[in-house]
Design an enzyme around this catalytic site. Structure first.
Site, PDB file in Angstrom:
ATOM      1  N   GLY A   1      15.666  32.927  21.148  1.00 32.49           N
ATOM      2  CA  GLY A   1      17.005  33.473  21.346  1.00 32.49           C
ATOM      3  C   GLY A   1      17.692  33.023  22.612  1.00 32.49           C
ATOM      4  O   GLY A   1      18.740  33.550  22.973  1.00 32.49           O
TER       5      GLY A   1
ATOM      6  N   LYS B   1       9.042  38.384   9.331  1.00 39.43           N
ATOM      7  CA  LYS B   1       8.350  38.815  10.549  1.00 39.43           C
ATOM      8  C   LYS B   1       7.890  40.270  10.464  1.00 39.43           C
ATOM      9  O   LYS B   1       8.571  41.109   9.874  1.00 39.43           O
ATOM     10  CB  LYS B   1       9.277  38.669  11.763  1.00 39.43           C
ATOM     11  CG  LYS B   1       9.673  37.249  12.106  1.00 39.43           C
ATOM     12  CD  LYS B   1      10.572  37.229  13.344  1.00 39.43           C
ATOM     13  CE  LYS B   1      11.072  35.829  13.658  1.00 39.43           C
ATOM     14  NZ  LYS B   1       9.998  34.918  14.086  1.00 39.43           N
TER      15      LYS B   1
END
Length: 290
Positions: A151, A79
């Site tokens: 998350g 990322k």
């Protein structure tokens, strides 16, 4: 440049119907590979830890990423922050197979995304709706994923984003040709991509599900909604039995239309990651980027 982009889109197509798993070290990467993952996402902190610990989340240490690249034979993604083209230059230099310009990390630029056409390596980007997806593709993204809400272990936002993209594509197919330029203006999307979707009824690149997928049933749900594959972030290695859950999610992604296989895959997995209610989040990652 056009040939390179077509090649990158074809490379991304090779991941279709597969599962991509977040890993933080070579050991986890090997578990993911053995479970049948088609690729891994190398990062120092999974999204649930980024959410819990706060602070500025940046691209991972190149040394750690290279260790993961050397540990597995499947493609390795990593990322970068939205707009941070230098982080992307670094990842390309160390040999990652794909770059994710990710809202999970703290954005570096609140005005511009990376011009992905400047790179040889294929990019994946998140989208909440058709306009976002087509803008990222216009910049050179070879693969789209739902943003979801990473998350959280809560799939509701991924479902919302996938349903939104699908419904907007269906609506576009029914739109008269003379109105397509107005739609392109309203969406802020390239006209040629609007025309493509209106004609084909699909995106010109593959579209994976990401954000909040924690169970085999979640993976199968997203596949039945029309996704081309699954990203699993915190959902595997924050669970009680990562090895078993990883294999179960891969199986569910392959046999997403078979309830009997899904039921068997869902048995005795141990506890899933602790989920979070979206309305109580301090920071919604999906709101980052445009």
């Amino acid at each position: 440049m056009e040939k390179r982009y077509e090649l990158n889109k074809n490379l991304a197509q090779m991941l279709k119907d597969g599962v991509i798993m977040d890993v933080v070290n070579p050991e986890q990467a090997k578990i993911a590979e053995e479970a049948g993952a088609v690729a891994v996402m190398a990062l120092e902190r999974v999204p649930s830890d980024i959410r819990k610990q706060g602070g500025v989340a940046r691209t991972s240490d190149p040394k750690m990423i290279k260790e993961i690249i050397n540990a597995v034979s499947i493609p390795v993604m990593a990322k970068v922050r939205i707009g941070h083209f230098v982080e992307a230059q670094i990842l390309e230099a160390i040999g990652v197979d794909y770059i994710d310009e990710s809202e999970v990390l703290t954005p570096a630029d609140d005005l511009f995304h990376i011009n992905k056409k400047d790179f040889k390596v294929p990019f994946v980007c998140g989208a909440r709706n058709l306009g976002e997806a087509l803008r990222r593709i216009g910049e050179g993204a070879s693969m789209i994923r739902t943003k979801g809400e990473a998350g959280t272990g809560n799939v509701v936002e991924a479902v919302r984003h996938m349903r939104t993209i699908s419904s907007e594509m269906r609506k576009l197919q029914l739109t008269p040709k003379e109105e397509l330029m107005t739609v392109a203006k309203e969406m802020g999307a390239p006209f040629n991509l609007i025309e493509y979707v209106a004609e084909k009824g699909r995106l010109p690149v593959i579209n994976f599900a990401a954000g909040g997928i924690a169970t085999p049933a979640d993976a199968a749900l997203m596949m039945q909604l029309g996704c081309d594959g699954i990203f699993v972030g915190s959902g595997i290695f924050k669970s009680d039995n990562p090895e078993k859950r990883a294999k179960a999610i891969v199986k569910a992604t392959t046999y997403f239309k078979d309830p009997e296989v899904l039921a068997k895959a869902s048995e005795n997995l141990g506890g899933a990651m602790l989920g979070l209610e979206i309305s109580k989040l301090e920071t919604e990652f999906a709101e980052r980027g445009w």
